[in-house]
Design a protein around this motif. Sequence first.
Motif, PDB file in Angstrom:
ATOM      1  N   ASP A  87       0.818  -1.202   0.000  1.00 16.40           N
ATOM      2  CA  ASP A  87       0.000   0.000   0.000  1.00 16.40           C
ATOM      3  C   ASP A  87       0.858   1.261   0.000  1.00 16.40           C
ATOM      4  O   ASP A  87       0.541   2.250  -0.662  1.00 16.40           O
ATOM      5  CB  ASP A  87      -0.924   0.007   1.214  1.00 16.40           C
ATOM      6  N   PHE A  88       1.969   1.200   0.766  1.00 17.09           N
ATOM      7  CA  PHE A  88       2.862   2.355   0.836  1.00 17.09           C
ATOM      8  C   PHE A  88       3.481   2.670  -0.527  1.00 17.09           C
ATOM      9  O   PHE A  88       3.544   3.835  -0.948  1.00 17.09           O
ATOM     10  CB  PHE A  88       3.962   2.089   1.879  1.00 17.09           C
ATOM     11  N   LEU A  89       3.922   1.641  -1.232  1.00 12.67           N
ATOM     12  CA  LEU A  89       4.583   1.870  -2.512  1.00 12.67           C
ATOM     13  C   LEU A  89       3.580   2.167  -3.628  1.00 12.67           C
ATOM     14  O   LEU A  89       3.856   2.950  -4.531  1.00 12.67           O
ATOM     15  CB  LEU A  89       5.439   0.655  -2.884  1.00 12.67           C
ATOM     16  N   TRP A  90       2.407   1.501  -3.585  1.00 17.87           N
ATOM     17  CA  TRP A  90       1.492   1.635  -4.712  1.00 17.87           C
ATOM     18  C   TRP A  90       0.881   3.030  -4.796  1.00 17.87           C
ATOM     19  O   TRP A  90       0.517   3.479  -5.893  1.00 17.87           O
ATOM     20  CB  TRP A  90       0.407   0.569  -4.616  1.00 17.87           C
ATOM     21  N   GLN A  91       0.815   3.754  -3.713  1.00 19.99           N
ATOM     22  CA  GLN A  91       0.262   5.105  -3.792  1.00 19.99           C
ATOM     23  C   GLN A  91       1.163   6.029  -4.594  1.00 19.99           C
ATOM     24  O   GLN A  91       0.694   6.999  -5.209  1.00 19.99           O
ATOM     25  CB  GLN A  91       0.036   5.664  -2.389  1.00 19.99           C
ATOM     26  N   HIS A  92       2.468   5.739  -4.637  1.00 17.13           N
ATOM     27  CA  HIS A  92       3.376   6.520  -5.457  1.00 17.13           C
ATOM     28  C   HIS A  92       3.387   6.025  -6.899  1.00 17.13           C
ATOM     29  O   HIS A  92       3.486   6.841  -7.822  1.00 17.13           O
ATOM     30  CB  HIS A  92       4.796   6.462  -4.874  1.00 17.13           C
ATOM     31  N   ILE A  93       3.280   4.716  -7.077  1.00 13.18           N
ATOM     32  CA  ILE A  93       3.256   4.160  -8.434  1.00 13.18           C
ATOM     33  C   ILE A  93       1.980   4.589  -9.155  1.00 13.18           C
ATOM     34  O   ILE A  93       1.986   4.843 -10.369  1.00 13.18           O
ATOM     35  CB  ILE A  93       3.395   2.630  -8.373  1.00 13.18           C
ATOM     36  N   ASP A  94       0.901   4.666  -8.422  1.00 15.26           N
ATOM     37  CA  ASP A  94      -0.370   5.013  -9.047  1.00 15.26           C
ATOM     38  C   ASP A  94      -0.341   6.433  -9.597  1.00 15.26           C
ATOM     39  O   ASP A  94      -0.992   6.730 -10.607  1.00 15.26           O
ATOM     40  CB  ASP A  94      -1.495   4.858  -8.023  1.00 15.26           C
ATOM     41  N   LEU A  95       0.435   7.321  -8.964  1.00 18.29           N
ATOM     42  CA  LEU A  95       0.554   8.675  -9.507  1.00 18.29           C
ATOM     43  C   LEU A  95       1.264   8.684 -10.861  1.00 18.29           C
ATOM     44  O   LEU A  95       1.013   9.553 -11.700  1.00 18.29           O
ATOM     45  CB  LEU A  95       1.329   9.561  -8.525  1.00 18.29           C
ATOM     46  N   VAL A  96       2.137   7.718 -11.057  1.00 18.23           N
ATOM     47  CA  VAL A  96       2.844   7.622 -12.335  1.00 18.23           C
ATOM     48  C   VAL A  96       1.930   7.016 -13.401  1.00 18.23           C
ATOM     49  O   VAL A  96       1.827   7.522 -14.527  1.00 18.23           O
ATOM     50  CB  VAL A  96       4.132   6.794 -12.175  1.00 18.23           C
ATOM     51  N   LEU A  97       1.227   5.930 -13.055  1.00 22.01           N
ATOM     52  CA  LEU A  97       0.400   5.241 -14.059  1.00 22.01           C
ATOM     53  C   LEU A  97      -0.803   6.081 -14.459  1.00 22.01           C
ATOM     54  O   LEU A  97      -1.309   5.950 -15.588  1.00 22.01           O
ATOM     55  CB  LEU A  97      -0.048   3.889 -13.512  1.00 22.01           C
ATOM     56  N   THR A  98      -1.287   6.932 -13.588  1.00 18.46           N
ATOM     57  CA  THR A  98      -2.414   7.802 -13.925  1.00 18.46           C
ATOM     58  C   THR A  98      -1.971   9.105 -14.575  1.00 18.46           C
ATOM     59  O   THR A  98      -2.803   9.999 -14.812  1.00 18.46           O
ATOM     60  CB  THR A  98      -3.221   8.119 -12.668  1.00 18.46           C
ATOM     61  N   LYS A  99      -0.657   9.226 -14.843  1.00 20.90           N
ATOM     62  CA  LYS A  99      -0.076  10.370 -15.524  1.00 20.90           C
ATOM     63  C   LYS A  99      -0.263  11.688 -14.776  1.00 20.90           C
ATOM     64  O   LYS A  99      -0.250  12.766 -15.370  1.00 20.90           O
ATOM     65  CB  LYS A  99      -0.643  10.509 -16.944  1.00 20.90           C
ATOM     66  N   LYS A 100      -0.461  11.600 -13.488  1.00 23.09           N
ATOM     67  CA  LYS A 100      -0.571  12.823 -12.704  1.00 23.09           C
ATOM     68  C   LYS A 100       0.799  13.435 -12.448  1.00 23.09           C
ATOM     69  O   LYS A 100       0.945  14.648 -12.351  1.00 23.09           O
ATOM     70  CB  LYS A 100      -1.271  12.531 -11.376  1.00 23.09           C
ATOM     71  N   GLY A 101       1.789  12.573 -12.306  1.00 24.23           N
ATOM     72  CA  GLY A 101       3.128  13.072 -12.047  1.00 24.23           C
ATOM     73  C   GLY A 101       3.337  13.494 -10.619  1.00 24.23           C
ATOM     74  O   GLY A 101       2.455  13.355  -9.761  1.00 24.23           O
ATOM     75  N   PHE A 102       4.538  14.020 -10.368  1.00 25.13           N
ATOM     76  CA  PHE A 102       4.916  14.419  -9.018  1.00 25.13           C
ATOM     77  C   PHE A 102       5.019  15.943  -8.958  1.00 25.13           C
ATOM     78  O   PHE A 102       5.707  16.566  -9.781  1.00 25.13           O
ATOM     79  CB  PHE A 102       6.264  13.804  -8.622  1.00 25.13           C
ATOM     80  N   ASP A 103       4.323  16.501  -8.000  1.00 24.35           N
ATOM     81  CA  ASP A 103       4.396  17.940  -7.777  1.00 24.35           C
ATOM     82  C   ASP A 103       5.085  18.170  -6.435  1.00 24.35           C
ATOM     83  O   ASP A 103       4.457  18.446  -5.411  1.00 24.35           O
ATOM     84  CB  ASP A 103       2.988  18.542  -7.799  1.00 24.35           C
ATOM     85  N   ASP A 104       6.438  18.027  -6.455  1.00 22.16           N
ATOM     86  CA  ASP A 104       7.209  18.052  -5.216  1.00 22.16           C
ATOM     87  C   ASP A 104       7.935  19.371  -4.995  1.00 22.16           C
ATOM     88  O   ASP A 104       8.739  19.480  -4.057  1.00 22.16           O
ATOM     89  CB  ASP A 104       8.232  16.914  -5.213  1.00 22.16           C
ATOM     90  N   SER A 105       7.731  20.339  -5.845  1.00 24.09           N
ATOM     91  CA  SER A 105       8.370  21.637  -5.636  1.00 24.09           C
ATOM     92  C   SER A 105       7.659  22.388  -4.514  1.00 24.09           C
ATOM     93  O   SER A 105       6.436  22.311  -4.362  1.00 24.09           O
ATOM     94  CB  SER A 105       8.334  22.471  -6.915  1.00 24.09           C
ATOM     95  N   VAL A 106       8.432  23.120  -3.724  1.00 22.31           N
ATOM     96  CA  VAL A 106       7.897  23.880  -2.593  1.00 22.31           C
ATOM     97  C   VAL A 106       8.360  25.316  -2.722  1.00 22.31           C
ATOM     98  O   VAL A 106       9.168  25.675  -3.586  1.00 22.31           O
ATOM     99  CB  VAL A 106       8.341  23.271  -1.250  1.00 22.31           C
ATOM    100  N   GLY A 107       7.849  26.170  -1.861  1.00 21.46           N
ATOM    101  CA  GLY A 107       8.238  27.566  -1.893  1.00 21.46           C
ATOM    102  C   GLY A 107       7.099  28.454  -2.350  1.00 21.46           C
ATOM    103  O   GLY A 107       5.965  28.027  -2.557  1.00 21.46           O
TER     104      GLY A 107
END
Length: 934
Positions: free
Chosen positions: A332-352
């Motif tokens: 469950d911990f890993l799949w929540q990150h993989i699912d963001l990739v497969l759904t083409k949402k991507g990572f929005d990890d920038s801050v500031g």
Amino acid sequence: MAFSIGIEALVQSVILEDTLYKDEGLCVLGIFGKSAMQMGVLKESLINTLADKHIFSLFGGVEENNSENGSLIQAVYSQENRVLYLVLTSVYDNRQLLRACETLSMELGHSDAQDLWKGMDKQHCLHLLYLFSLCHVLILVQPNCAFDVTYDRLFRALDALRQKVLPLIRAAVKDTQVSKEWKLNCRPCPPRLLFVFQINGALKVPTGTDSAGTSDKPKKHSPRRRLQHALEDQIYRIFRKSRVLTNQSSNCLFSVPANQAFVYVVPGPAEDPLGALLGHLRSSCALREQDSNSSMTGPRRYQQIRRLARLPHTNVDYSGVSGQLVDCSLKDFLWQHIDLVLTKKGFDDSVGRNPQPSHFELPTYAKWVQVACKLHQVLIHNTEEDSAEFALKVQSQLKVLEGFLDADAKFSENRCQKALPLAHSAYQSNLPHNYTTTVHKNQLAQALRVYSQHARGVAFQRYALQLHEDCYKFWSNGHQLCEERSLTDQHCVHKFHLLPQPGEKPDMDHNPPVLHHNSRGRSTNACNCGRKQAPREDPFDIQSANYDFFLMVEDKCCAKLERVDFPVFEPSTQDPAPAPASACVEAPCPGSDGSAPPSQGEKLKDPQPATAASGSAAHSHTPVDCTGLSLALSLGQSTDSMGPYGEADGSDVSAKRPSLVDRQPSTVEYLPGMLHTGCPKGLLPKFSSWSLVKLGPAKSYNCHTGLEQPGFLPGSSFLLPWDLVIRSRSSEEDTGLAEPLDGGGSSWPAPNKSLVGKRGCTGGPGRGRRRDDVARAFVGFEYEDSRGRRFLSSGPDKIVKVLGPGGAKEPASRVLNTDMPLYVPSPAQGRGLKPHYAQLMRLYILVPDAPLEITLNPQVQPGALPCPVFHPERTELVLPADGLWVLRFPYSYQTERGPCYPPKENQPLSAYKVLRGILRAATVSPPPPQLLNC
């Protein structure tokens, strides 16, 4: 594909995908980190958990089919989940570490082992850069629950390396069918890094209340979740401090989620392993009710199965006894990150305040393999010629890793660089302008000692070699002293130079300069006869030591004296060559009794000595036919074949003559050194190092005044008396002569018989002679030091001292029956600490006018065994009667292998000696009457 395959085989093979998955995107998940020495490696078990298949054995691990580079990437492709797993195994894993240790056990040095580890670290970094350039999600696995801070340095090294090789990677992937953002940034997106730790047995906390028991209020989170939160805070602070993580994720090597968990702690093994396995099997095989009642088929059925497979197996609720949140599973911990990739949402990890969106691309399997193949050729292993140039440029950029990865080597470099100037100063301290190899080695040893006190680490040996080279360059650049040593063991004072050729003048301006050797040592020596002293330079060759100096002084003093010439080499060619050193085998020295060597078995004597008339020129005692006879016969004539006063028939001479091979001395090869017992037969030197001259008749010496020559210490110039008994003719020898025994002057009495017609016995007064007469000869061993002080010796440790009239009282039998030292301490020592030695230079023999035959056979051993015994070119010389003879010993001794140096302070003088038996006396028969009347 329910099995693992190497990344090199994966990018080179063609995998036929199902048409249902061909156009869908692909999520790439990379796994790297460390593993402990235990069964059930965490890294491989992650793949088994995520793929729900038994791909990696818990006991075997990854198959190392291609581990030449020290690091290996295995790929597992799950088509139904659209996830490609890449597992990196390196030297930080137990199996690769054991293999590396086996390599190190092959007798590698410390620096070689360091180079091996450094090479493995570089290859590991290249494989990590490969993963960071291809993966969407990366998992760092740690076998304990503590974060390893060395990863901070590793990630900074990877970031610096990526910035260096980014232009090369862009040139390599510019022809691939990916987006412009991918070609520009050389990766599908800034990868998200997750951390998976394994809890230790010591950190296990029993469920229920807090372990401290001090608070009755229940905790919202379990101890494991609180540990995860603490690790997240710690990791984020470390990476932000070192600027591995910044506000803009597109500029970083990787990113971490701002609002999601990125640390997971795997619980330890359950106490009931069988129950845990059954529970895992039950949860995997159970079908949901909606799945069993569903009647959909085709693509919609596949899409539903995929969505259900991605759903978490455990719902988060508050069903715990203490009100704690139930921890989610690893999947469950890993799949929540993989699912963001497969759904083409991507990572929005920038801050500031002004976060910039990062690029993201979900490639198909075909596009990803195309890029992976290009990067594999550039970063890991080049298989095509066009990518070989890129690979070489990438390898040249690996120097940027040395400062980050190998902190020990960097510390060692800095430490050794600081120690090098200190060692140079220690080498150059108290140095003369020119110095020898011995001084150079001593100073270098001192410099290495100073260097070893300050230098540390793996760079020690490399900078020590550099210190050797620097000191040698300093020494050879105008500071090298001439290495030639004089025959008195003193170095030449000039810097390195060349010797002038025959006819060439010295040239100081030449490089190197052309000069004669000079040790600045001067001494005072007397000539061959001892009547004149002259200063001399310290000799560097045996000819100037034993021949040139005495020849120069001889012209002013003893050129007209009667002498005995020793045979020397007479060349028959224009360019005679010295005999090779291998031809001269040094024989063992004879015994201390002073007996002659076996090769000189025949006793030789002078034939028919000529007497020098008053005022006439000197006459030589060299036999006329010495050049035509063998080496043995050319030195004299045998006492068995020819008498000194008579003639022998030709038959006797031919019987005693050696064979033709031994007779002829060589006329094309000469002896490079001096004649000694180890020299082969038939070789003569080019000059003689000995001299035998006659000062005058026996009456020229006055026993009351001694030798009237310069340089003698007061009272030490008196020869020692040597009383010799002259035996009369026996009656048996007179039977054939028919001499009248009437007491005439020409008849000697027989033993124990009285003379006829005379009063008294044999010893009474009268014209008749006694049965045994005594003749007095004189002998003197003269020593001379370097300052010209001379004295005669009356024993091995005694100087002749005569203070009143009458001459020396000590008999010469003591000095003749013992080994006389070649060097003795000089009685006039200087103020310095170094002792001065006096050397035996001359032997004085006064032969009376009597029927005596005194044989001279000098043998000198100038050193301890196996030093050979030196002797003149003529041995067993019979000195004529009525003469004062002077034998001059060599100033220096040298074999074909090198000189025999004088003794040093710590060497015993007893090893340097003149063997006993140097003089031997015998009675000779008077000549027949008819010869006397002639």
